[in-house]
Design a protein around this motif. Structure first.
Motif, mmCIF file in Angstrom:
data_model
loop_
_atom_site.group_PDB
_atom_site.id
_atom_site.type_symbol
_atom_site.label_atom_id
_atom_site.label_comp_id
_atom_site.label_asym_id
_atom_site.label_seq_id
_atom_site.Cartn_x
_atom_site.Cartn_y
_atom_site.Cartn_z
ATOM 1 N N LYS A 136 33.783 32.736 -79.680
ATOM 2 C CA LYS A 136 33.446 33.578 -78.523
ATOM 3 C C LYS A 136 34.658 34.364 -78.062
ATOM 4 O O LYS A 136 35.782 33.860 -78.065
ATOM 5 C CB LYS A 136 32.963 32.712 -77.353
ATOM 6 N N SER A 137 34.416 35.587 -77.653
ATOM 7 C CA SER A 137 35.448 36.442 -77.071
ATOM 8 C C SER A 137 34.972 36.892 -75.705
ATOM 9 O O SER A 137 33.777 36.917 -75.436
ATOM 10 C CB SER A 137 35.691 37.678 -77.945
ATOM 11 N N GLY A 138 35.917 37.257 -74.852
ATOM 12 C CA GLY A 138 35.559 37.776 -73.546
ATOM 13 C C GLY A 138 36.123 36.933 -72.430
ATOM 14 O O GLY A 138 37.125 36.247 -72.586
ATOM 15 N N LYS A 139 35.440 37.000 -71.267
ATOM 16 C CA LYS A 139 35.857 36.274 -70.071
ATOM 17 C C LYS A 139 34.713 35.397 -69.606
ATOM 18 O O LYS A 139 33.543 35.731 -69.800
ATOM 19 C CB LYS A 139 36.203 37.252 -68.941
ATOM 20 N N GLY A 140 35.055 34.269 -68.969
ATOM 21 C CA GLY A 140 34.015 33.414 -68.425
ATOM 22 C C GLY A 140 34.563 32.103 -67.906
ATOM 23 O O GLY A 140 35.768 31.863 -67.887
ATOM 24 N N VAL A 141 33.623 31.237 -67.504
ATOM 25 C CA VAL A 141 33.967 29.907 -67.011
ATOM 26 C C VAL A 141 33.929 28.951 -68.200
ATOM 27 O O VAL A 141 32.879 28.705 -68.776
ATOM 28 C CB VAL A 141 32.993 29.450 -65.904
ATOM 29 N N LEU A 142 35.099 28.448 -68.565
ATOM 30 C CA LEU A 142 35.203 27.516 -69.674
ATOM 31 C C LEU A 142 34.705 26.133 -69.265
ATOM 32 O O LEU A 142 33.989 25.465 -70.017
ATOM 33 C CB LEU A 142 36.658 27.426 -70.141
ATOM 34 N N ALA A 143 35.087 25.702 -68.052
ATOM 35 C CA ALA A 143 34.716 24.370 -67.568
ATOM 36 C C ALA A 143 34.845 24.334 -66.050
ATOM 37 O O ALA A 143 35.361 25.277 -65.443
ATOM 38 C CB ALA A 143 35.618 23.315 -68.201
ATOM 39 N N LYS A 144 34.375 23.234 -65.475
ATOM 40 C CA LYS A 144 34.523 22.994 -64.034
ATOM 41 C C LYS A 144 35.233 21.657 -63.848
ATOM 42 O O LYS A 144 34.814 20.662 -64.430
ATOM 43 C CB LYS A 144 33.164 22.956 -63.348
ATOM 44 N N LEU A 145 36.302 21.673 -63.047
ATOM 45 C CA LEU A 145 36.992 20.444 -62.676
ATOM 46 C C LEU A 145 36.413 19.959 -61.357
ATOM 47 O O LEU A 145 36.308 20.726 -60.397
ATOM 48 C CB LEU A 145 38.492 20.678 -62.515
ATOM 49 N N ILE A 146 36.034 18.699 -61.299
ATOM 50 C CA ILE A 146 35.461 18.102 -60.095
ATOM 51 C C ILE A 146 36.379 16.951 -59.695
ATOM 52 O O ILE A 146 36.790 16.143 -60.547
ATOM 53 C CB ILE A 146 34.034 17.617 -60.367
ATOM 54 N N PHE A 147 36.710 16.863 -58.407
ATOM 55 C CA PHE A 147 37.672 15.856 -57.957
ATOM 56 C C PHE A 147 37.502 15.619 -56.463
ATOM 57 O O PHE A 147 36.797 16.355 -55.766
ATOM 58 C CB PHE A 147 39.101 16.316 -58.257
ATOM 59 N N TYR A 148 38.159 14.584 -55.983
ATOM 60 C CA TYR A 148 38.163 14.233 -54.572
ATOM 61 C C TYR A 148 39.582 14.353 -54.041
ATOM 62 O O TYR A 148 40.450 13.579 -54.431
ATOM 63 C CB TYR A 148 37.648 12.803 -54.364
ATOM 64 N N PRO A 149 39.838 15.347 -53.159
ATOM 65 C CA PRO A 149 41.170 15.447 -52.556
ATOM 66 C C PRO A 149 41.295 14.408 -51.439
ATOM 67 O O PRO A 149 40.324 14.108 -50.753
ATOM 68 C CB PRO A 149 41.209 16.867 -51.997
ATOM 69 N N LYS A 150 42.493 13.856 -51.281
ATOM 70 C CA LYS A 150 42.700 12.912 -50.186
ATOM 71 C C LYS A 150 44.094 13.088 -49.608
ATOM 72 O O LYS A 150 45.026 13.500 -50.290
ATOM 73 C CB LYS A 150 42.469 11.479 -50.646
ATOM 74 N N LYS A 151 44.205 12.794 -48.333
ATOM 75 C CA LYS A 151 45.475 12.914 -47.618
ATOM 76 C C LYS A 151 46.419 11.820 -48.097
ATOM 77 O O LYS A 151 46.012 10.691 -48.303
ATOM 78 C CB LYS A 151 45.222 12.770 -46.117
ATOM 79 N N ALA A 152 47.684 12.179 -48.269
ATOM 80 C CA ALA A 152 48.702 11.213 -48.660
ATOM 81 C C ALA A 152 49.943 11.458 -47.812
ATOM 82 O O ALA A 152 50.671 12.426 -48.031
ATOM 83 C CB ALA A 152 49.037 11.348 -50.138
ATOM 84 N N GLY A 153 50.154 10.618 -46.811
ATOM 85 C CA GLY A 153 51.310 10.777 -45.931
ATOM 86 C C GLY A 153 51.232 12.070 -45.146
ATOM 87 O O GLY A 153 50.176 12.436 -44.622
ATOM 88 N N ASN A 154 52.336 12.797 -45.084
ATOM 89 C CA ASN A 154 52.403 14.064 -44.338
ATOM 90 C C ASN A 154 52.100 15.271 -45.209
ATOM 91 O O ASN A 154 52.257 16.402 -44.762
ATOM 92 C CB ASN A 154 53.793 14.225 -43.712
ATOM 93 N N GLN A 155 51.704 15.035 -46.439
ATOM 94 C CA GLN A 155 51.459 16.131 -47.375
ATOM 95 C C GLN A 155 50.244 16.948 -46.927
ATOM 96 O O GLN A 155 49.174 16.401 -46.676
ATOM 97 C CB GLN A 155 51.232 15.551 -48.773
#
Length: 190
Positions: A136-155
């Motif tokens: 395949k050539s061109g542009k597009g969505v190769l994949a989707k990353l799914i995750f859970y962000p969480k707070k860590a300290g003061n970050q």
């Protein structure tokens, strides 16, 4: 030393010099004649890739759980046959990272490679079309990353990056065609 030994020694030096001169002339002729000798020497491999991998959005402020980032591909004309996607993230702020197929390679399969290691914050996936004969050539969505962000300290934020160790294979090209990679910044929940 006697005179005949000196004469003999001088004679051998002249023969040796003449022989070296003939070899030098032959070598010069061989090197300059149509550069046939030089054309057989190995040439330096020049990167020929045009493909970029990036994440979208590049800044994610809406941190609903789970959060999703698109892995975008722009082949730049390269006929893509497979992608090894190397991802880096902070395991203290990103948990349960998973991946789903996008639409770029059509019906595709994703194989974990060296399984995801949540302690190191690295994951590697290989994405291939189910029909490995397709490119395949061109542009597009190769994949989707799914995750859970969480707070860590003061970050307040964290980053997910596509590493430059990722590989992109293309039909007819023996080296990776990957030219550029990207990352995304995720605002962490408060």
């Amino acid at each position: 030393m006697n005179e005949s030994a000196l004469s003999s020694n001088t004679k051998y030096k002249k023969i040796l010099f003449a022989g070296l001169a003939i070899i030098a002339v032959l070598l010069i002729l061989a090197l300059t004649r149509n550069n046939s000798f030089l054309s057989q020497l190995p040439k330096k491999v020049v990167p020929s890739g045009h493909t970029t991998l990036s994440l979208s959005p590049t800044v994610l402020n809406d941190t609903q759980s789970p959060a999703t980032l698109d892995v975008l591909i722009d082949s730049g004309g390269d006929p893509i046959t497979a992608v090894q996607l190397d991802i880096a993230y902070d395991p203290a702020t990103i948990t349960d990272l998973s991946i789903q197929s996008g639409d770029f390679l059509g019906e595709s399969q994703i194989l974990p490679l060296n399984s995801q290691n949540e302690n190191s914050g690295k994951a590697t996936f290989v994405i291939t079309p189910k029909n490995i004969q397709e490119a395949k050539s061109g542009k597009g969505v190769l994949a989707k990353l799914i995750f859970y962000p969480k707070k860590a300290g003061n970050q307040l934020s964290t980053t997910i990056s596509i590493l430059d160790t990722s590989l992109v294979s293309a039909r007819g090209i023996s080296t990776s065609v990957l030219k550029k990679v990207g990352s995304a910044t995720i605002t962490l929940p408060q």
